[in-house]
Scaffold this motif. Structure first.
Motif, short mmCIF file in Angstrom:
data_model
loop_
_atom_site.label_atom_id
_atom_site.label_comp_id
_atom_site.label_asym_id
_atom_site.label_seq_id
_atom_site.Cartn_x
_atom_site.Cartn_y
_atom_site.Cartn_z
N GLY A 89 -35.38 31.53 14.30
CA GLY A 89 -36.62 32.17 13.89
C GLY A 89 -37.21 31.52 12.65
N TYR A 90 -38.51 31.60 12.51
CA TYR A 90 -39.22 31.05 11.36
C TYR A 90 -40.61 31.66 11.34
CZ TYR A 90 -41.15 28.17 15.08
OH TYR A 90 -41.74 27.76 16.23
N ASP A 91 -41.29 31.53 10.20
CA ASP A 91 -42.65 32.05 10.08
C ASP A 91 -43.54 31.38 11.12
OD1 ASP A 91 -41.85 33.57 7.93
OD2 ASP A 91 -42.60 32.16 6.42
N GLY A 92 -44.27 32.17 11.85
CA GLY A 92 -45.18 31.64 12.86
C GLY A 92 -44.60 31.60 14.27
N LEU A 97 -44.99 32.31 20.32
CA LEU A 97 -44.44 32.93 21.53
C LEU A 97 -45.53 33.66 22.31
CD1 LEU A 97 -41.01 34.25 20.24
CD2 LEU A 97 -41.38 32.44 21.94
N GLU A 98 -46.51 34.23 21.59
CA GLU A 98 -47.62 34.91 22.27
C GLU A 98 -48.45 33.94 23.11
OE1 GLU A 98 -49.74 36.89 19.13
OE2 GLU A 98 -48.15 38.39 18.86
N LYS A 99 -48.44 32.66 22.74
CA LYS A 99 -49.21 31.64 23.45
C LYS A 99 -48.37 30.85 24.45
CE LYS A 99 -51.89 30.76 19.26
NZ LYS A 99 -52.19 29.74 18.24
N LEU A 115 -40.47 25.40 33.65
CA LEU A 115 -41.46 24.83 32.72
C LEU A 115 -42.89 25.09 33.17
CD1 LEU A 115 -40.03 21.40 31.51
CD2 LEU A 115 -40.47 23.46 30.18
N ALA A 116 -43.12 25.18 34.47
CA ALA A 116 -44.48 25.43 34.97
C ALA A 116 -45.03 26.77 34.48
CB ALA A 116 -44.49 25.38 36.50
N ASP A 117 -44.15 27.67 34.03
CA ASP A 117 -44.57 29.00 33.56
C ASP A 117 -45.04 28.99 32.11
OD1 ASP A 117 -43.90 30.15 35.99
OD2 ASP A 117 -41.94 30.86 35.31
N VAL A 118 -44.83 27.88 31.39
CA VAL A 118 -45.14 27.86 29.96
C VAL A 118 -46.01 26.66 29.59
CG1 VAL A 118 -43.01 29.09 29.36
CG2 VAL A 118 -43.04 26.58 29.31
N ASP A 119 -46.63 26.76 28.44
CA ASP A 119 -47.44 25.68 27.88
C ASP A 119 -46.48 24.75 27.12
OD1 ASP A 119 -48.97 24.10 26.06
OD2 ASP A 119 -50.59 25.59 26.10
N THR A 120 -46.28 23.54 27.62
CA THR A 120 -45.29 22.64 27.02
C THR A 120 -45.69 22.19 25.62
OG1 THR A 120 -46.20 20.73 28.20
CG2 THR A 120 -44.27 21.82 29.18
N GLU A 121 -46.99 22.17 25.31
CA GLU A 121 -47.40 21.82 23.94
C GLU A 121 -46.98 22.92 22.97
OE1 GLU A 121 -48.51 18.86 22.80
OE2 GLU A 121 -48.09 18.24 24.86
N VAL A 122 -47.11 24.17 23.39
CA VAL A 122 -46.65 25.29 22.56
C VAL A 122 -45.13 25.25 22.45
CG1 VAL A 122 -46.53 27.82 22.36
CG2 VAL A 122 -48.66 26.72 23.08
N LEU A 123 -44.45 24.93 23.55
CA LEU A 123 -43.00 24.82 23.52
C LEU A 123 -42.56 23.76 22.51
CD1 LEU A 123 -40.19 25.58 24.50
CD2 LEU A 123 -40.53 24.04 26.47
#
Length: 140
Positions: A89-92, A97-99, A115-123
Motif C-alpha cells: 500500500g501507498y498514497d494514491g 485501484l478505482e481506475k 489482463l483483458a479485465d484491467v487497464d495495463t497502464e494503470v496496472l
C-alpha cells in the motif's frame, strides 16, 4: 522456543518453467505478460519465491515478534481462480485501484482474473507505486 522460519524464500527455480506449468492458456500467456510489465517497471529480473510466487527485488524484514526473513519488493502468483498481485500500500493506491478495472482486494493482495479485465497502464502505475514505496521502506 524455535524461531519461525519463512517458507517463501527465493529459489533457483526457473520462472519460465513455472509459468509453463499453468494449464489455462490465457492465464499462462497473461503470466508472461505480467512478468514483462513488472520487469519493465522495476528493471529487475523475475525470481521464484517458494514454489508459486514470482518476485522482483528483495528486502530483509524483522517483525516486532522476532520473525525475520527476506521477501520480494513486488510479486505475483497465478492462482487457480485469479492472479494474486502482491503490491504494498501507498498514497494514491486506492485512487488507482478505482481506475484499474475488474479486480478484488483481500488483505494486501489485488486479485485479477485476466489482463483483458484491467487497464495495463494503470496496472503499471500500481506496480511502480508499490515498488517505489517498498524500496523506500526497506532501505538497507
Amino acid at each position: 522456543m524455535a524461531k519461525n522460519t519463512n517458507q517463501t524464500i527465493e529459489t533457483e527455480a526457473n520462472v519460465s518453467d513455472f509459468i509453463n506449468t499453468v494449464e489455462d492458456e490465457t492465464k499462462r500467456s497473461d503470466g508472461f505478460k505480467i512478468i514483462e510489465l513488472m520487469q519493465e517497471v522495476t528493471g529487475l529480473e523475475a525470481k521464484m519465491w517458494g514454489p508459486a510466487i514470482v518476485g522482483f527485488g528483495s528486502y530483509h524484514y524483522k517483525s516486532e515478534a522476532g520473525r525475520e526473513g527476506d521477501a520480494p519488493l513486488v510479486a505475483f502468483s497465478p492462482r487457480k481462480s485469479s492472479f494474486s498481485l502482491y503490491l504494498s500500500g501507498y498514497d494514491g493506491k486506492v485512487q488507482l485501484l478505482e481506475k484499474l478495472g475488474k479486480h478484488k482486494q483481500s488483505g494486501g493482495c489485488t486479485h485479477i482474473v485476466k489482463l483483458a479485465d484491467v487497464d495495463t497502464e494503470v496496472l503499471k502505475q500500481l506496480i511502480k507505486g508499490a515498488f517505489e514505496k517498498a524500496k523506500t521502506l526497506h532501505k538497507g
